[in-house]
Design a protein around this motif. Structure first.
Motif, PDB file in Angstrom:
ATOM      1  N   SER A   3      28.465  31.995 113.654  1.00  0.00           N
ATOM      2  CA  SER A   3      28.877  32.162 112.252  1.00  0.00           C
ATOM      3  C   SER A   3      30.109  33.054 112.209  1.00  0.00           C
ATOM      4  O   SER A   3      30.213  34.009 112.979  1.00  0.00           O
ATOM      5  N   LEU A  35      33.023  30.744 106.568  1.00  0.00           N
ATOM      6  CA  LEU A  35      33.020  31.016 105.124  1.00  0.00           C
ATOM      7  C   LEU A  35      34.422  31.418 104.678  1.00  0.00           C
ATOM      8  O   LEU A  35      35.025  32.323 105.261  1.00  0.00           O
ATOM      9  N   GLU A  70      32.793  35.061 109.478  1.00  0.00           N
ATOM     10  CA  GLU A  70      33.055  35.456 108.089  1.00  0.00           C
ATOM     11  C   GLU A  70      33.829  36.766 108.067  1.00  0.00           C
ATOM     12  O   GLU A  70      33.625  37.631 108.916  1.00  0.00           O
ATOM     13  N   HIS A 105      33.359  39.378 106.381  1.00  0.00           N
ATOM     14  CA  HIS A 105      32.273  39.958 105.582  1.00  0.00           C
ATOM     15  C   HIS A 105      31.348  40.612 106.579  1.00  0.00           C
ATOM     16  O   HIS A 105      31.371  40.303 107.771  1.00  0.00           O
ATOM     17  N   GLY A 151      31.759  38.916 112.472  1.00  0.00           N
ATOM     18  CA  GLY A 151      32.144  39.494 111.190  1.00  0.00           C
ATOM     19  C   GLY A 151      32.148  40.999 111.359  1.00  0.00           C
ATOM     20  O   GLY A 151      32.168  41.512 112.485  1.00  0.00           O
ATOM     21  N   LEU A 199      27.098  35.048 105.386  1.00  0.00           N
ATOM     22  CA  LEU A 199      26.860  33.729 105.978  1.00  0.00           C
ATOM     23  C   LEU A 199      26.001  33.816 107.240  1.00  0.00           C
ATOM     24  O   LEU A 199      25.131  32.966 107.466  1.00  0.00           O
TER      25      LEU A 199
END
Lengths: 316, 276
Positions: free
Chosen positions: A246, A197, A248, A250, A277, A256
């Motif tokens: 994944s 992301l 990100e 974040h 993340g 995400l």
């Protein structure tokens, strides 16, 4: 457009183009004229910008009033304050009223690095996903950013755009055509599928290239469109692999990583998922970007290490 | 132009009619109501919708219409009764207040109710949005005025004062803020919970032109609002009211913040509100 561009510059040029083409667009800032790099717009249209001072609640409320008057209102300020300080104005005035306001969350993620967690926005995607009506995008490169903003300006309804705070190189070629909802496949290989992301898509691509040199083939899927989202399209990208990662800048909760987990569960995709993340209950470290990303394993080195570990699990 | 342009006697009669509707509407509500707040504001909304506002049910999309924002969204019931009386939607809808899937939810929703300009209910939202509306009208050269009604307890929300700074900075003389100052809020008197006095001095310090009126006297409201002529300054009218005004056993009683009339209370209230 040069090969590397700050997304705020892309935003401002889109604003200039829109007003030049007859769109009644009004940017609203909260003293954030330097954050938004809005000076060229002010020079082109001296009486158009609205600056409400350091006051995010009235920044959002004023934008809503402008939008209800037929204008395309665009708030431009630091993402952490937009999302947190004016949270109820975003929820009620922008989203619940379904007004034509475009929210630009500038310097999102941990772009502000050493300024520490008051200035980090690692919760914006999760918060915005909880609100109705609003569309949510996180461009990963200047070309994509331009197309997302052009789409947002002509779309009648609220939009949140998560903007990274550093100059980003171009990822897509001139043939690229952004389609709201569609994830874009940037590298292809089924040993691991990496979903990324925003600006960390670049880290994922660099990791994929290094892994390929080492004989490991991984996909990189850029998920720039969180809502709308072609869930079946993303499910198709996630199928046929044993490992999904994944990535990100974040929190892993609600961003995400959660989107990917939901889709895998809903579609019966049984691969192992690793969410990289900001960890559950954590904050991003205060430091420069390479340091912060290294601590979260969302730099290319960290992604490579995680993917190698996963693939080696299979081969042992 | 306002389609009614009622005189003071007619406005008083209209206000009584709206009060009777408020009693019935709240009595029919399956989810409680805010009877005290509904009654407190009656003369204000009546004067606006039947004399002062340049808007009408057949002009809800007119770019030049005046805008009224009910920022004290919990008093939706009283607002609905006024809108129904003015013809924005059928009166039969009033009996569905807060029923499932009603056109009239417990707080205003513009997607549900004709005439509602803004979804409110969370407090401190109306004034910032009104600032944007007034700023747009000035920039576009429109004659539109923007009216926003706040409670006095509501003024503890800081977003109001952010908006006050901006309204003054941009010299929004087409903005009229009305404070329904009934001196009561959910947990008791504003004086004991969070006093806002001296309210007039606060608004003046923020750059507003300040006037006061008797907010339960249509003559006083009309006289005050029609005399506003602040140039280069936003306006605030402090409307001194009584919460629950018009019904003796509701007026001034904090417990009626979130109570609805039941049984013989309904008949007693309607008797007090009969036309004279």
């Amino acid at each position: 457009m040069s090969n590397s561009e700050h997304l705020a510059n892309v935003m401002v040029q889109c604003f200039i183009d829109a007003v030049s083409n007859g769109v009644d667009l009004v940017p609203v800032v909260a003293d954030s004229t330097s954050t938004s790099k809005i000076k060229p717009f002010v020079e082109a249209f001296p009486d158009r910008l609205v600056n409400v001072g350091i006051a995010e609640q009235v920044m959002v409320g004023t934008a809503v009033g402008l939008a209800l008057s037929g204008k395309v209102a665009a708030t431009c300020n630091a993402a952490p304050f937009l999302i947190s300080r004016s949270n109820e104005q975003v929820k009620v005035d922008v989203c619940y009223n379904n007004t034509n306001v475009k929210l630009f969350g500038l310097n999102a993620g941990a772009s502000y690095g050493p300024l520490a967690s008051t200035h980090h926005s690692i919760d914006d995607i999760s918060i915005m996903r909880g609100f109705g009506n609003i569309q949510i995008f996180a461009p990963a490169c200047p070309v994509e950013c331009k197309q997302i903003i052009e789409y947002a300006i002509q779309h009648d309804g609220p939009v949140y755009i998560r903007m990274d705070g550093k100059a980003l190189p171009v990822l897509h070629d001139s043939e690229f055509q952004f389609t709201p909802g569609d994830p874009s496949l940037l590298r292809e290989g089924k040993q691991v599928v990496i979903c990324a992301l925003g600006s960390v898509v670049h880290e994922a691509v660099a990791a994929a290239d290094r892994l390929k040199d080492g004989g490991i083939e991984v996909s990189v899927v850029n998920v720039s469109s969180i809502r709308p989202l072609n869930r079946q399209g993303l499910a198709n990208q996630l199928s046929g692999t044993d490992y999904v990662v994944s990535v990100e800048e974040h929190n892993v909760n609600g961003g995400l990583g959660s989107v990917v987990a939901e889709i895998m569960a809903e579609q019966g995709i049984t691969a192992k998922l690793v969410r990289l993340g900001v960890e559950d209950g954590g904050y991003a470290a205060a430091g420069d970007r390479p340091y912060t990303r290294k601590m979260l394993s969302i730099d290319s080195g960290g992604i490579v290490a995680v993917c190698q570990q996963l693939v080696n699990e299979t081969t042992v | 132009m306002n389609p009614f342009q009622l005189d003071v006697d007619e406005l008083e009669k209209k206000a009584r009619s709206i009060r009777r509707k408020i009693i019935r509407l709240n009595a029919d509500s399956p989810a409680g109501g805010h009877t005290g707040a509904d009654l407190s504001q009656v003369e204000i909304v009546t004067s606006l919708y039947f004399r002062l506002l340049n808007c009408a049910p057949d002009r809800v999309s007119d770019d030049d219409r005046d805008i009224y924002i009910q920022s004290k969204g919990h008093a939706a019931g009283g607002y609905y009764c006024c809108l129904a009386e003015a013809g924005y939607f059928p009166e039969e809808w009033l009996s569905s207040y807060q029923h499932n899937d009603s056109h009239l939810p417990g707080h205003p929703v513009r997607q549900k109710t004709p005439g509602v300009e803004l979804n409110t209910g969370a407090l401190g939202h109306g004034l910032p949005v009104a600032v944007g509306l007034a700023l747009a009208a000035k920039r576009d050269g429109r004659s539109r005025k923007v009216y926003v009604l706040t409670g006095d307890g509501e003024l503890a929300e800081g977003s109001n004062w952010e908006a006050a700074l901006v309204a003054s900075h941009y010299q929004l003389d087409n903005l009229i803020v009305i404070n329904d100052k009934n001196r009561l809020q959910l947990a008791g008197s504003t004086e004991s919970i969070m006093k806002t006095d001296p309210l007039d001095q606060k608004w003046q310090a923020f750059g507003f032109s300040v006037t006061q009126c008797d907010g339960n006297d249509v003559a006083s409201i009309v006289r005050t609002l029609e005399a506003l002529k602040a140039e280069g300054q936003p306006n605030v009218v402090i409307a001194n009211t009584t919460k629950g005004a018009g019904v003796s056993f509701i007026a001034g009683r904090p417990e009626w913040h979130h109570r609805v009339p039941k049984g013989e209370e309904i008949d007693l209230a309607l008797k007090e509100l009969a036309d004279v």
